[in-house]
Design a protein around this motif. Structure first.
Motif: not given
Length: 401
Positions: A101, A108, A137, A140
């Motif tokens: 996450g 990160p 995730n 991103n």
């Protein structure tokens, strides 16, 4: 159900725009059923040619079965074991950390991988891998790194991003079979195309399968135009990016093309247990449920999530128990209408190809259409019509289990 009833229902699905075309091949173990049928057009354009029985379809994730067979073949030859660590052969995968996450500053949270990645993990989607296009995730992270998700010409470049869980911790449908295909290549010092040609396709007389149809004009001319369903529910020619655009390597999880005629040859070989592809022991390995209780829980959670709507065909994850095997989805509990007996192995692909091998009923079928949205509702309806019709023609239906 007679063949005329099945064919009439499928033709109606085509007329209604539920699918642009459909090609069916089915057979039973006893040789009493040897059925094929094609309906629809090669494209949605006016005057397009009719699709025929030798149309070549984007198999997409239907490629995974072929790669699983190849992987079990190299195990049979003693080149690797199912529980062996693959790190030395796949360093690009082995070096990846686990993405847990992001912190409050959107940085990160990465942790070291703590357990080996095995071939079993790759074949069962329990390696910790995911599709970057399907995980928020990873999306991103890829954005932060300035990398466009879902891109890269070969497996090592396309799929080299962090894991999303420790290997064996849970289940997630993923790029793991792409890595398994690369593993086969490195073990055999071959391309997956050449390996499959010599060890899967040629032994069964298969001539339509390839990872690179654009390099084979006679096959490319037989590939129907991909369709997509718009917000209005109508089909039109697909104009977006294509999963195999720019590929220079063989993606064992989604890269092959082939006709349903030839795909059924693979399914028939598995159904007959004829030894042409796998030994009887390896065949049982292909069909065996593999997930632990913890992995089953995550498999069911994924199936009931929004991602689960992208599974191929009409699977009732609430009512019936499902598992995962090396070869694909395995139905632990048979369906009440007689389809998908316990032990049936089945899956499909992004463009809504579908296949199933039911060893208890002694039946195999392959269905091809080309709608790029996986889990398309219209395609699911057509697949259900085909399944029910084929079981009925083979006399394999039954009132209850």
């Amino acid at each position: 159900m007679m063949a005329s009833s099945l064919e009439g229902q499928l033709a109606e699905k085509v007329r209604e725009g539920r699918v642009p075309q459909g090609v069916i091949f089915a057979a039973d173990r006893e040789g009493k059923l040897d059925y094929s049928h094609a309906v629809g057009k090669m494209s949605l354009e006016d005057g397009a040619a009719n699709v025929d029985l030798d149309a070549v379809f984007l198999l997409a994730s239907s490629t995974k079965l072929l790669t699983a067979i190849a992987a079990l073949q190299v195990v049979e030859r003693g080149l690797i074991g199912l529980k062996d660590d693959v790190a030395a052969l796949l360093p690009e995968l082995a070096e990846q950390p686990v993405l847990r996450g992001f912190d409050g500053d959107d940085k990160p949270i990465l942790e070291d991988r703590k357990v080996p990645i095995t071939l079993t993990h790759l074949l069962t989607h329990t390696a910790g891998t995911a599709y970057d296009l399907g995980d928020p995730n990873l999306l991103n992270l890829q954005s932060q790194r300035g990398r466009k998700p879902g891109t890269g010409p070969d497996v090592a470049s396309h799929c080299a991003y962090p894991l999303i869980y420790q290997p064996g911790e849970r289940w997630m449908y993923s790029s793991a079979l792409d890595w398994a295909g690369l593993l086969v290549e490195r073990l055999t010092n071959s391309t997956l195309e050449d390996y499959m040609r010599a060890n899967i396709w040629e032994p069964l007389g298969i001539t339509s399968m390839t990872f690179f149809p654009a390099q084979k004009p006679e096959l490319q001319a037989r590939v129907p135009v991909l369709s997509a369903r718009g917000p209005d529910g109508k089909l039109s020619a697909y104009k977006g990016p294509f999963i195999n655009d720019g590929s220079t390597g063989c993606f064992g999880g989604r890269g092959a093309y082939g006709s349903m005629r030839d795909y059924l040859k693979i399914l028939r070989s598995l159904l007959a247990n004829d030894g042409k592809l796998l030994s009887p022991a390896s065949l049982d390995e292909l069909f065996a449920p593999r997930l632990t209780a913890q992995q089953v829980a995550s498999h069911k959670a994924a199936a009931l999530s929004p991602m689960g709507r992208m599974f191929i065909g009409e699977f009732d994850f609430e009512k019936y128990e499902h598992q995962w095997a090396f070869g694909g989805m395995v139905f632990v509990q048979g369906y009440e209408d007689g389809r998908r007996r316990a032990g049936t192995l089945s899956w499909g692909g992004m463009a809504n190809t579908f296949w199933a091998v039911d060893r208890e009923a002694g039946l195999a079928l392959a269905f091809g259409t080309q709608i790029i949205q996986p889990g398309d509702k219209g395609a699911g309806e057509a697949i259900t019509v085909v399944e029910k019709g084929v079981y009925a023609m083979a006399g394999k239906e039954r009132a209850s289990l």
